[in-house]
Design a protein around this motif. Sequence first.
Motif, mmCIF file in Angstrom:
data_model
loop_
_atom_site.group_PDB
_atom_site.id
_atom_site.type_symbol
_atom_site.label_atom_id
_atom_site.label_comp_id
_atom_site.label_asym_id
_atom_site.label_seq_id
_atom_site.Cartn_x
_atom_site.Cartn_y
_atom_site.Cartn_z
ATOM 1 N N CYS A 113 0.807 -1.221 0.000
ATOM 2 C CA CYS A 113 0.000 0.000 0.000
ATOM 3 C C CYS A 113 0.840 1.272 0.000
ATOM 4 C CB CYS A 113 -0.957 0.001 1.188
ATOM 5 S SG CYS A 113 -1.772 -1.597 1.455
ATOM 6 N N THR A 114 2.040 1.213 0.607
ATOM 7 C CA THR A 114 2.840 2.437 0.731
ATOM 8 C C THR A 114 3.255 3.056 -0.593
ATOM 9 O OG1 THR A 114 4.767 1.072 1.081
ATOM 10 C CG2 THR A 114 3.767 2.011 3.030
ATOM 11 N N PRO A 115 3.446 2.269 -1.674
ATOM 12 C CA PRO A 115 3.850 2.948 -2.918
ATOM 13 C C PRO A 115 2.902 4.094 -3.265
ATOM 14 C CG PRO A 115 4.018 0.588 -3.206
ATOM 15 C CD PRO A 115 3.394 0.807 -1.854
ATOM 16 N N CYS A 116 1.626 3.967 -2.943
ATOM 17 C CA CYS A 116 0.663 5.032 -3.250
ATOM 18 C C CYS A 116 0.209 5.787 -2.000
ATOM 19 C CB CYS A 116 -0.552 4.457 -3.957
ATOM 20 S SG CYS A 116 -0.142 3.739 -5.556
ATOM 21 N N HIS A 117 -0.040 5.044 -0.919
ATOM 22 C CA HIS A 117 -0.645 5.696 0.259
ATOM 23 C C HIS A 117 0.395 6.229 1.241
ATOM 24 C CE1 HIS A 117 -4.906 4.766 -0.474
ATOM 25 N NE2 HIS A 117 -4.445 3.698 -1.083
ATOM 26 N N SER A 118 1.663 5.877 1.055
ATOM 27 C CA SER A 118 2.789 6.226 1.926
ATOM 28 C C SER A 118 2.721 5.450 3.228
ATOM 29 C CB SER A 118 2.880 7.732 2.212
ATOM 30 O OG SER A 118 2.184 8.082 3.393
ATOM 31 N N GLY A 125 2.229 8.691 -1.535
ATOM 32 C CA GLY A 125 3.346 7.761 -1.721
ATOM 33 C C GLY A 125 4.203 8.164 -2.916
ATOM 34 N N GLU A 126 5.253 7.379 -3.112
ATOM 35 C CA GLU A 126 6.223 7.690 -4.185
ATOM 36 C C GLU A 126 5.553 7.761 -5.560
ATOM 37 O OE1 GLU A 126 9.529 8.387 -4.355
ATOM 38 O OE2 GLU A 126 9.379 8.658 -2.187
ATOM 39 N N ILE A 127 4.629 6.840 -5.829
ATOM 40 C CA ILE A 127 4.011 6.798 -7.160
ATOM 41 C C ILE A 127 3.163 8.051 -7.369
ATOM 42 C CG2 ILE A 127 2.420 5.508 -8.632
ATOM 43 C CD1 ILE A 127 3.421 2.970 -7.386
#
Length: 264
Positions: A113-118, A125-127
């Motif tokens: 989830c972190t790639p988008c939600h941090s 997040g990064e994306i």
Amino acid sequence: MAQSSEIRDQRSVRRLIAAAGFAVLLFTAGCRQDMQDQPKMVPQRGTEFFADHRGARPQVLNTVARGQLHEDSYFYTGVVVGANGYREEQNLMPFPVTLQVLQRGQERFNIYCTPCHSRVGNGLGEIVERGYKPAANLHDQVRTAQPISHYFYVMTHGYGAMPDYSAQLTPEDRWAVAAYIRALQLSQAATAQDVPAGVQVQELKAIAEAKGHPEYAQPWALPATAVQAYPADAKQGTPGMAPAYPADPKISIPASKPAPAAAK
Ligand code: HEC
């Protein structure tokens, strides 16, 4: 002279035999009986074997395939069918939340989830920093008011620009991540009173300095919420679901079903 022509004749006879042998080899190789020619059912094709001429057999009535007895439908779907016939989400965990469950949820959240939600779940997040649609801020009023099974439902089916994670996360894992989202929400809304006596609270920057981490470890701010950026998001609920939960700014901790009694 006569002798050398005899040798030549012998050679050409030998060549002829070799060529014939090779041809026979080729021919027999082409004639092998393949497994593909054995009698079998071909999908979507009829058969003379069964009286009803259907190659694909219907499921046997009143039987359940191994591993597919999904008795606890709430565990697998995150919804219950209410009196009005709507599928309703619930603020209920299907199993008790232990520290182990939360740790598993944290681990899976950080992976998927972190790639988008941090990591903190603020949706940046990064994306998203690289141009993806801002992912939901899991700390805004809409998200904190959602019942816990809504998160399960979103992971199972996807939501708008968000893909589903049903292939990556088992139902157990999806519930663990949902529970962890609640823990994240509580942690980000915590006040000094929530800190146990004797525990010291420090600014992230001070901790980073003390540990020699890079300076950019700044406390994060809630973004000017996604609700404002995307007015459509402000609508609560999921299409096809019972409409609108009362917006509750408090984060409601879900009850959980009691653990099944240990078999005696
Ligand atoms: C590829 C980026 C991406 C990933 C990875 C991702 N999400 Fe999302 N998520 C989004 C976006 C974008 C939205 C907002 C959807 C929209 O409005 O179209 C969203 C929305 C949500 C919402 C809010 C739904 C609502 O009702 O408003 C929840 C909850 C959520 N995500 C949970 C998760 C969880 C849990 C994971 C990890 C299993 C995850 N997301 C992984 C992009 C992502």
